[in-house]
Structures are given as structure tokens and as C-alpha cells.
Design an enzyme around this catalytic site. Structure first.
Site, PDB file in Angstrom:
ATOM      1  N   ARG A   1      41.101  34.952  47.209  1.00 45.22           N
ATOM      2  CA  ARG A   1      40.098  34.660  46.179  1.00 45.22           C
ATOM      3  C   ARG A   1      39.393  35.945  45.752  1.00 45.22           C
ATOM      4  O   ARG A   1      39.064  36.788  46.585  1.00 45.22           O
ATOM      5  CB  ARG A   1      39.079  33.637  46.697  1.00 45.22           C
ATOM      6  CG  ARG A   1      39.730  32.313  46.994  1.00 45.22           C
ATOM      7  CD  ARG A   1      38.753  31.166  47.146  1.00 45.22           C
ATOM      8  NE  ARG A   1      39.490  30.003  47.632  1.00 45.22           N
ATOM      9  CZ  ARG A   1      40.252  29.214  46.873  1.00 45.22           C
ATOM     10  NH1 ARG A   1      40.336  29.444  45.571  1.00 45.22           N
ATOM     11  NH2 ARG A   1      40.910  28.192  47.398  1.00 45.22           N
ATOM     12  N   ASP A   2      39.193  36.083  44.428  1.00 43.76           N
ATOM     13  CA  ASP A   2      38.491  37.249  43.895  1.00 43.76           C
ATOM     14  C   ASP A   2      37.045  37.232  44.389  1.00 43.76           C
ATOM     15  O   ASP A   2      36.400  36.194  44.431  1.00 43.76           O
ATOM     16  CB  ASP A   2      38.537  37.239  42.365  1.00 43.76           C
ATOM     17  CG  ASP A   2      38.191  38.591  41.783  1.00 43.76           C
ATOM     18  OD1 ASP A   2      39.099  39.247  41.247  1.00 43.76           O
ATOM     19  OD2 ASP A   2      37.006  39.005  41.867  1.00 43.76           O
ATOM     20  N   ILE A   3      36.544  38.419  44.751  1.00 48.72           N
ATOM     21  CA  ILE A   3      35.181  38.528  45.287  1.00 48.72           C
ATOM     22  C   ILE A   3      34.126  38.286  44.202  1.00 48.72           C
ATOM     23  O   ILE A   3      32.981  37.951  44.508  1.00 48.72           O
ATOM     24  CB  ILE A   3      34.994  39.925  45.942  1.00 48.72           C
ATOM     25  CG1 ILE A   3      33.890  39.910  46.983  1.00 48.72           C
ATOM     26  CG2 ILE A   3      34.784  41.009  44.898  1.00 48.72           C
ATOM     27  CD1 ILE A   3      33.885  41.131  47.883  1.00 48.72           C
TER      28      ILE A   3
ATOM     29  N   ASN B   1      46.170  43.615  34.464  1.00 51.20           N
ATOM     30  CA  ASN B   1      45.600  44.722  33.698  1.00 51.20           C
ATOM     31  C   ASN B   1      46.307  46.023  34.062  1.00 51.20           C
ATOM     32  O   ASN B   1      46.697  46.222  35.207  1.00 51.20           O
ATOM     33  CB  ASN B   1      44.105  44.849  34.009  1.00 51.20           C
ATOM     34  CG  ASN B   1      43.313  43.635  33.567  1.00 51.20           C
ATOM     35  OD1 ASN B   1      43.563  43.100  32.489  1.00 51.20           O
ATOM     36  ND2 ASN B   1      42.383  43.188  34.392  1.00 51.20           N
TER      37      ASN B   1
ATOM     38  N   HIS C   1      48.348  43.596  40.540  1.00 50.26           N
ATOM     39  CA  HIS C   1      47.916  42.257  40.928  1.00 50.26           C
ATOM     40  C   HIS C   1      47.838  41.369  39.700  1.00 50.26           C
ATOM     41  O   HIS C   1      47.451  41.806  38.619  1.00 50.26           O
ATOM     42  CB  HIS C   1      46.551  42.290  41.619  1.00 50.26           C
ATOM     43  CG  HIS C   1      45.511  43.088  40.895  1.00 50.26           C
ATOM     44  ND1 HIS C   1      45.462  44.458  40.972  1.00 50.26           N
ATOM     45  CD2 HIS C   1      44.497  42.704  40.078  1.00 50.26           C
ATOM     46  CE1 HIS C   1      44.456  44.901  40.224  1.00 50.26           C
ATOM     47  NE2 HIS C   1      43.859  43.859  39.660  1.00 50.26           N
TER      48      HIS C   1
ATOM     49  N   HIS D   1      45.833  38.273  38.121  1.00 52.00           N
ATOM     50  CA  HIS D   1      44.669  37.405  38.195  1.00 52.00           C
ATOM     51  C   HIS D   1      45.146  36.009  37.807  1.00 52.00           C
ATOM     52  O   HIS D   1      45.804  35.845  36.766  1.00 52.00           O
ATOM     53  CB  HIS D   1      43.609  37.818  37.178  1.00 52.00           C
ATOM     54  CG  HIS D   1      42.996  39.159  37.412  1.00 52.00           C
ATOM     55  ND1 HIS D   1      41.735  39.315  37.937  1.00 52.00           N
ATOM     56  CD2 HIS D   1      43.460  40.410  37.176  1.00 52.00           C
ATOM     57  CE1 HIS D   1      41.444  40.597  38.013  1.00 52.00           C
ATOM     58  NE2 HIS D   1      42.471  41.295  37.546  1.00 52.00           N
TER      59      HIS D   1
HETATM   60  P1  5GP Z   1      41.269  44.710  38.035  1.00 53.38           P
HETATM   61  O1  5GP Z   1      39.920  45.034  37.425  1.00 53.38           O
HETATM   62  O2  5GP Z   1      41.859  45.907  38.725  1.00 53.38           O
HETATM   63  O3  5GP Z   1      42.217  44.028  37.125  1.00 53.38           O
HETATM   64  O4  5GP Z   1      40.956  43.608  39.148  1.00 53.38           O
HETATM   65  C1  5GP Z   1      40.452  43.901  40.404  1.00 53.38           C
HETATM   66  C2  5GP Z   1      39.826  42.640  40.925  1.00 53.38           C
HETATM   67  O5  5GP Z   1      39.594  42.799  42.326  1.00 53.38           O
HETATM   68  C3  5GP Z   1      38.451  42.338  40.296  1.00 53.38           C
HETATM   69  O6  5GP Z   1      38.482  41.064  39.688  1.00 53.38           O
HETATM   70  C4  5GP Z   1      37.492  42.401  41.476  1.00 53.38           C
HETATM   71  O7  5GP Z   1      36.455  41.440  41.414  1.00 53.38           O
HETATM   72  C5  5GP Z   1      38.391  42.174  42.665  1.00 53.38           C
HETATM   73  N1  5GP Z   1      37.915  42.808  43.883  1.00 53.38           N
HETATM   74  C6  5GP Z   1      37.399  44.069  43.993  1.00 53.38           C
HETATM   75  N2  5GP Z   1      37.085  44.338  45.269  1.00 53.38           N
HETATM   76  C7  5GP Z   1      37.404  43.218  45.977  1.00 53.38           C
HETATM   77  C8  5GP Z   1      37.301  42.883  47.373  1.00 53.38           C
HETATM   78  O8  5GP Z   1      36.872  43.669  48.206  1.00 53.38           O
HETATM   79  N3  5GP Z   1      37.729  41.640  47.739  1.00 53.38           N
HETATM   80  C9  5GP Z   1      38.214  40.744  46.836  1.00 53.38           C
HETATM   81  N4  5GP Z   1      38.592  39.560  47.307  1.00 53.38           N
HETATM   82  N5  5GP Z   1      38.335  41.027  45.525  1.00 53.38           N
HETATM   83  C10 5GP Z   1      37.939  42.248  45.097  1.00 53.38           C
END
Ligand code: 5GP
Ligand code: ZN
Length: 118
Positions: A33-35, A91, A104, A106
Site C-alpha cells: 500500500r502507498d504510504i 511515471n 512501479h 500505481h
Molecule cells: P512515483 O512518484 O515515483 O511515481 O511514486 C512513488 C510512490 O511511492 C508515491 O506515491 C509515494 O507516496 C510512495 N512512497 C514513497 N515512500 C514510500 C514508503 O516509504 N512506503 C510506501 N509504502 N510508499 C512510499
């Protein structure tokens, strides 16, 4: 930019050094799950292999990258969003807002999602 395995947050989640709410695991991928969720369901699906961006995906990685999508469809059913609908998005680099440089998907669902995205 964290583009090596050593300083990669998602590799640290894979190794167990950083805790995460892991909801799916396969030979090639895991999901958690996203944080900072942007929808009622917001799951991050990553390959076990460290690949920094879409630009770094090679022909040899096609099975692994494909497995992210089969994970997504399995997770969508488990999360109860498959029928109403959901979005998967990856992204790439600054203009798309990539912040973690380990590819990754989403998976977002549980509400109507606007289009086009911001
Ligand atoms: P991006 O911006 O690279 O497409 O997505 C990175 C995602 O990772 C973001 O939605 C962010 O909220 C999530 N994220 C960042 N740090 C952590 C973490 O420590 N744990 C979790 N579960 N998600 C994270
Ligand atoms: Zn990594």
C-alpha cells in the site's frame, strides 16, 4: 537521484529493511500500500529486479514487466475494484513526477478518477 540498488527505497522494502504493508508477492513482483494514498485503493506494484525507469527496461525484462500487469489484475479483484474500474500508471522521470527510481505501477481505484491527469 537514487538510481542504484544500494540507495533504493523500494529495494529496501524488498529486503525487509524498510517496513511496508505488503499485500501481494510472486516470483517476480511484490505489491504494497502507498504510504500517501491518492485514492481509497492505492497500491504500488514493483518488480523484484531493480530497474530505475521505463527507459531502462530491456527486451530481456518483458516477462518481468508483464508480470506487473498480471499482478495488477489479481490485486484489483482482491481489492474489489475490478468491476467498477481502476487505473494503473507508471511515471517516468521528472515531468511525470517519478520520485522513486525503481519502476512501479500505481494501482488506483475506489473512486471515479479524473482524466486527463494533472
Ligand atoms: P512515483 O512518484 O515515483 O511515481 O511514486 C512513488 C510512490 O511511492 C508515491 O506515491 C509515494 O507516496 C510512495 N512512497 C514513497 N515512500 C514510500 C514508503 O516509504 N512506503 C510506501 N509504502 N510508499 C512510499
Ligand atoms: Zn530498487
Amino acid at each position: 537521484m537514487a538510481d542504484s540498488k544500494a540507495d533504493c527505497l523500494f529495494c529496501s522494502i524488498l529486503s525487509g529493511d524498510v517496513p511496508a504493508d505488503i499485500i501481494f508477492e510472486s516470483e517476480t513482483a511484490i505489491a504494497f500500500r502507498d504510504i500517501n494514498p491518492q485514492a481509497p485503493t492505492h497500491v504500488i506494484i514493483i518488480p523484484r529486479q531493480h530497474i530505475p525507469t521505463i527507459n531502462d527496461i530491456s527486451a530481456d525484462d518483458q516477462t518481468i514487466v508483464g508480470s506487473l500487469y498480471t499482478a495488477a489484475s489479481t490485486i484489483a479483484v482482491a481489492e474489489g475494484v475490478a468491476d467498477d474500474g481502476y487505473r494503473v500508471v507508471m511515471n517516468c522521470n521528472a515531468d511525470a513526477g517519478q520520485s522513486v527510481f525503481h519502476i512501479h505501477l500505481h494501482l488506483l481505484g475506489g473512486r471515479a478518477l479524473g482524466w486527463p491527469p494533472g
